[in-house]
Scaffold this motif. Structure first.
Motif, PDB file in Angstrom:
ATOM      1  N   CYS A   1      10.930  44.402 -31.649  1.00 45.18           N
ATOM      2  CA  CYS A   1      10.946  43.096 -31.592  1.00 45.18           C
ATOM      3  C   CYS A   1      11.131  42.407 -32.715  1.00 45.18           C
ATOM      4  O   CYS A   1      10.462  42.489 -33.795  1.00 45.18           O
TER       5      CYS A   1
ATOM      6  N   GLN B   1      14.681  43.445 -27.280  1.00 42.25           N
ATOM      7  CA  GLN B   1      15.642  42.223 -26.960  1.00 42.25           C
ATOM      8  C   GLN B   1      14.764  40.939 -26.700  1.00 42.25           C
ATOM      9  O   GLN B   1      14.839  40.154 -25.868  1.00 42.25           O
TER      10      GLN B   1
ATOM     11  N   HIS C   1      17.548  38.454 -17.974  1.00 43.39           N
ATOM     12  CA  HIS C   1      17.359  38.341 -19.370  1.00 43.39           C
ATOM     13  C   HIS C   1      18.687  38.126 -20.210  1.00 43.39           C
ATOM     14  O   HIS C   1      18.589  37.272 -21.135  1.00 43.39           O
ATOM     15  N   LYS C   2      19.491  38.602 -19.678  1.00 45.07           N
ATOM     16  CA  LYS C   2      20.960  38.365 -20.612  1.00 45.07           C
ATOM     17  C   LYS C   2      21.560  37.107 -20.403  1.00 45.07           C
ATOM     18  O   LYS C   2      21.737  36.355 -21.432  1.00 45.07           O
TER      19      LYS C   2
ATOM     20  N   VAL D   1      11.881  46.346 -22.593  1.00 46.46           N
ATOM     21  CA  VAL D   1      12.802  45.797 -23.845  1.00 46.46           C
ATOM     22  C   VAL D   1      12.698  44.313 -23.753  1.00 46.46           C
ATOM     23  O   VAL D   1      12.935  43.679 -24.601  1.00 46.46           O
TER      24      VAL D   1
ATOM     25  N   ARG E   1      18.969  35.050 -22.752  1.00 44.35           N
ATOM     26  CA  ARG E   1      19.346  35.249 -23.990  1.00 44.35           C
ATOM     27  C   ARG E   1      20.841  34.661 -24.363  1.00 44.35           C
ATOM     28  O   ARG E   1      20.818  33.748 -25.517  1.00 44.35           O
TER      29      ARG E   1
ATOM     30  N   ALA F   1      12.904  37.402 -27.322  1.00 45.94           N
ATOM     31  CA  ALA F   1      13.603  36.230 -27.805  1.00 45.94           C
ATOM     32  C   ALA F   1      12.626  35.121 -27.613  1.00 45.94           C
ATOM     33  O   ALA F   1      11.566  35.116 -26.986  1.00 45.94           O
TER      34      ALA F   1
END
Length: 395
Positions: free
Chosen positions: A392, A141, A117-118, A136, A121, A143
């Motif tokens: 969100c 988080q 996920h990091k 999350v 993003r 996107a």
């Protein structure tokens, strides 16, 4: 396979589309008109079977398109994530930066998912989540380039409350492992059950992955609730089912759970699972033409029976098909690609579902009862169940 950790496949270009990654120089793109799809899934260890089922389902969806997406072919890259969160960012970066994938499909383990996920993003690569239910990812988080095709951890248990109250089970004990997925499953149960009028008389936990349940089962017996609700999965779920029955609790106390309590463990649990009620977005026994057709086709193709993980992989492929076909294979057309995926209606073996604004499925939850070693659908516990998407802010 060059190592246990890395599987790189360059010859499986049987399905297709093309795109431009946000961080990739045009010269790199000029070398190939194929979309580059990266699978970051568990191919070894406890979750290996799940990773294979997800990939099989995904490939089946794309092969139904004649082996192409938007008229273009695909090149595949595979990394074994080993269900190791410590390597999540490193492995995802390998696919995005070295292999320059346009689409990243993964994974099962929520801890590993946070590494993916990091990277998603930070890079803007299209990220499709075929299992991990960590909240999350589609809450604080969320996107535009991240889509989940499975469930959030609280969705199955959110549907438990009304089913329990309808059966007169007004006082319940909750039990799970003390870890993130257990806490998120409890969130759904607490909301659904209390809003339906139920009372949670005790919340019990055991350290993950401990399977020594005896002391807590003794405490449950002393509390004498109408029902017990829980979240366990895999081998720990089978152990809990057997210990619950061995303690004699199944004679007077109805056991409920998130569908993962009985998913894939019925053979191991044996008669101890009989009569257990669970809520889940899929069941092998779902009696619909769509599910029967899918199961037959999957069995013929892979010489194995599909499970919920295969369905989720299949639906991940269907979602990508919708998006890629809408832009005629030009995945660089992000606005139109995301619009098509946002508005997609997925005709799934689990039943038709749509994508929430936070990019999490809005889907029915089935009430299932274990009968003769099978999860039998006995009703719909919740129609069009959606995650809260708390926090969100899609940007």
């Amino acid at each position: 396979m060059t190592t246990r950790r890395l599987v790189l496949t360059r010859s499986a270009a049987v399905i297709g589309a093309a795109s431009t990654g946000l961080l990739l120089p045009q010269i790199a793109r000029a070398q190939s008109d194929k979309v580059r799809v990266g699978f970051m899934l568990p191919y070894t260890g406890t979750f290996a079977q799940l990773g294979v089922a997800i990939e099989n389902g995904f490939m089946m969806a794309l092969n139904e398109q004649g082996g192409k997406l938007g008229g273009r072919e695909v090149e595949f890259f595979k990394v074994d994530d080993e269900s190791n969160p410590a390597k999540g960012i490193e492995n995802a970066n390998r696919l995005v930066q070295r292999d320059k994938v346009d689409v990243l499909v993964g994974t099962v383990h929520s801890g590993v998912q946070m590494g993916i996920h990091k990277v998603a993003r930070d890079s803007g690569v299209l990220s499709l989540i075929p299992n991990a239910g960590v909240h999350v990812a589609t809450r604080a988080q969320c996107a535009p380039n991240v889509y989940r095709t499975s469930f959030s951890n609280s969705q199955p248990t959110l549907a438990l409350g009304k089913a329990m109250m309808d059966r007169g089970h007004k006082k319940a004990v909750w039990i799970t492992w003390n870890y993130a997925a257990g806490e998120e499953a409890f969130e759904g149960f607490e909301k659904g059950y209390t809003e339906a009028g139920g009372t949670i008389i005790k919340k019990l936990g055991v350290p993950f992955p401990n399977v020594e349940f005896q002391a807590l089962l003794t405490e449950i017996a002393s509390l004498n609730p109408d029902a017990v609700a829980c979240f366990f999965a895999g081998g720990g779920a089978a152990k809990f089912l057997k210990d619950f029955a061995a303690a004699g609790l199944n004679k007077n106390i109805q056991l409920y759970g998130s569908g993962f309590l009985t998913e894939g463990v019925l053979e191991a649990a044996g008669p101890a699972a009989d009569g257990v009620l669970t809520t889940m977005h899929y069941s092998d026994s779902l009696d619909t033409p769509r599910n029967k057709q899918f199961r037959l086709s999957y069995a013929k193709t892979f010489k194995a029976q599909p499970d919920v993980y295969a369905v989720q992989g299949y639906d991940t492929g269907l979602l990508l098909v919708k998006g890629a076909n809408a832009v005629k294979g030009d995945l660089s057309n992000k606005q139109a690609l995301y619009a098509a995926m946002d508005g997609a209606v997925i005709d799934s073996p689990r039943g038709k579902w749509t994508m929430s604004k936070a990019h999490n499925p809005i889907q029915d939850m089935y009430l299932r009862k274990v009968v003769n070693g099978e999860n039998k659908v006995i009703g719909i516990a919740g129609k069009a169940v959606a995650d809260s998407a708390a926090g969100c802010r899609m940007g």
